[in-house]
Write a protein that holds these residues in place. Sequence first.
Motif, PDB file in Angstrom:
ATOM      1  N   VAL A 188     -13.158  23.990  38.947  1.00 51.10           N
ATOM      2  CA  VAL A 188     -12.621  24.358  40.259  1.00 51.10           C
ATOM      3  C   VAL A 188     -13.739  25.077  41.009  1.00 51.10           C
ATOM      4  CG1 VAL A 188     -10.867  25.646  41.541  1.00 51.10           C
ATOM      5  CG2 VAL A 188     -10.290  24.637  39.327  1.00 51.10           C
ATOM      6  N   PRO A 190     -15.567  27.686  43.342  1.00 49.28           N
ATOM      7  CA  PRO A 190     -15.197  29.063  43.685  1.00 49.28           C
ATOM      8  C   PRO A 190     -14.449  29.183  45.005  1.00 49.28           C
ATOM      9  CG  PRO A 190     -17.388  29.030  42.740  1.00 49.28           C
ATOM     10  CD  PRO A 190     -16.975  27.594  42.887  1.00 49.28           C
ATOM     11  N   LEU A 193     -10.663  28.599  44.522  1.00 51.72           N
ATOM     12  CA  LEU A 193      -9.897  29.359  43.534  1.00 51.72           C
ATOM     13  C   LEU A 193      -8.737  30.124  44.157  1.00 51.72           C
ATOM     14  CD1 LEU A 193     -12.756  30.702  41.243  1.00 51.72           C
ATOM     15  CD2 LEU A 193     -10.839  29.258  40.510  1.00 51.72           C
ATOM     16  N   SER A 196      -6.004  27.729  45.095  1.00 50.42           N
ATOM     17  CA  SER A 196      -5.421  27.164  43.876  1.00 50.42           C
ATOM     18  C   SER A 196      -4.502  28.176  43.198  1.00 50.42           C
ATOM     19  CB  SER A 196      -6.531  26.737  42.909  1.00 50.42           C
ATOM     20  OG  SER A 196      -7.303  25.688  43.446  1.00 50.42           O
ATOM     21  N   TYR A 197      -4.939  29.424  43.154  1.00 48.81           N
ATOM     22  CA  TYR A 197      -4.147  30.461  42.490  1.00 48.81           C
ATOM     23  C   TYR A 197      -2.857  30.744  43.252  1.00 48.81           C
ATOM     24  CZ  TYR A 197      -3.110  34.983  40.263  1.00 48.81           C
ATOM     25  OH  TYR A 197      -2.513  36.021  39.588  1.00 48.81           O
ATOM     26  N   PHE A 209      -4.887  26.748  35.663  1.00 49.51           N
ATOM     27  CA  PHE A 209      -5.119  28.021  34.990  1.00 49.51           C
ATOM     28  C   PHE A 209      -4.479  28.023  33.602  1.00 49.51           C
ATOM     29  CE2 PHE A 209      -5.292  28.874  39.514  1.00 49.51           C
ATOM     30  CZ  PHE A 209      -6.418  29.683  39.632  1.00 49.51           C
ATOM     31  N   VAL A 306     -14.630  30.003  34.787  1.00 42.65           N
ATOM     32  CA  VAL A 306     -14.394  28.624  35.216  1.00 42.65           C
ATOM     33  C   VAL A 306     -15.259  27.711  34.360  1.00 42.65           C
ATOM     34  CG1 VAL A 306     -14.385  27.019  37.148  1.00 42.65           C
ATOM     35  CG2 VAL A 306     -14.023  29.459  37.564  1.00 42.65           C
ATOM     36  N   VAL A 325      -9.184  27.077  34.050  1.00 39.32           N
ATOM     37  CA  VAL A 325      -9.706  28.378  34.459  1.00 39.32           C
ATOM     38  C   VAL A 325      -8.984  29.467  33.665  1.00 39.32           C
ATOM     39  CG1 VAL A 325      -9.969  29.988  36.381  1.00 39.32           C
ATOM     40  CG2 VAL A 325     -10.224  27.515  36.765  1.00 39.32           C
TER      41      VAL A 325
END
Length: 340
Positions: A188, A190, A193, A196-197, A209, A306, A325
């Motif tokens: 993924v 940076p 992130l 995505s989170y 994750f 990652v 991750v």
Amino acid sequence: MTRHPGLGRLTAGLATATVLCVTATGCVTVHGELAVLPGAKKSEAAQALKDFTDAYNAADKAFDPALDADRVTGSLGAINQAGLKARRTYNPDGNKAHKPLVLDDATYVIPKKAGWPRWFLADTDSNRDQDGGKLDTRWLVVFVRTGPDAQWKAAYLGVLPASQVPEFVLDGDGLATPVKPQDDELAVAPADLSASYTGYLQNGSPDVFTPSTSTSGWRETRRTTRRAGFSYQYVDQPLTGSTFAPLGLRTEDGGALVFFNSKHFERQVAAKGLRPEVNPDVKALLTGEVNSTLTKERVSSQLVHVPPRAAGAGSGADTGSGGKVRMLNRLPGLIAAKGE
């Protein structure tokens, strides 16, 4: 035509100076390009750590956010400043339980890069743990400097067991390799992130994750939170702009250690005749009057490993996380509250 030999030598000298000159930003301009240079000298890094620690201790002792406001930034700054502001409202005489923070045994991981901002990682031992054994931790503090006239400011803090601090890729001069925001060699990037989170927390996708208390565990906690007469709503938003940009370093396993930020809202609505509880920290940061609704706003920084994209694609590379991750540390903090 009259020739001016002196003028010719002068213009030649100016041309040379233009090709090879140290600009006001501190980067060497070579044919219009910025040369890759160390982010800081080790002496600068050591001074930045000392200045931050001194300012932090002064602010914590007095519960006065003004005393370290110029030494913090990003999510760490937002959390620090809001926390000090809140505690000062109900401790006007300062922090009677103040214990000076000590960060020593520092190793400075300094990336080489072009242009601004410059940054580095201080891998330190704090006096907030127990040295040796499972409770021994390292405090990883990221310092950022936005320009040649700017001060070094602490932007990120991650706390890890000493055994989980990775080995970084270093060149012959001992300098680290930063990862680009859109690095396509990682599972993924940076820059993706935060989205995505927060997307995962909202709807379970993308599932990139590994299971942990800050990923699948947090989703489950939200799902199962129940209190008679109250309902809960959650909104998660990416936080990437300006001083909240992700920062990462290449690790020897082919992956990267990356810090990134996010923002989270928790809305609590009470049935008729009930009222959400307001603790001292919330009250200090509250706008509006809490009748039936209370919304809490938090920012959070995450420290993750990652893996390389090849591992995510099933190359068999051993990252210990199955190509996903891995969340190593999360630092959340309340920064505002609103009553309705």
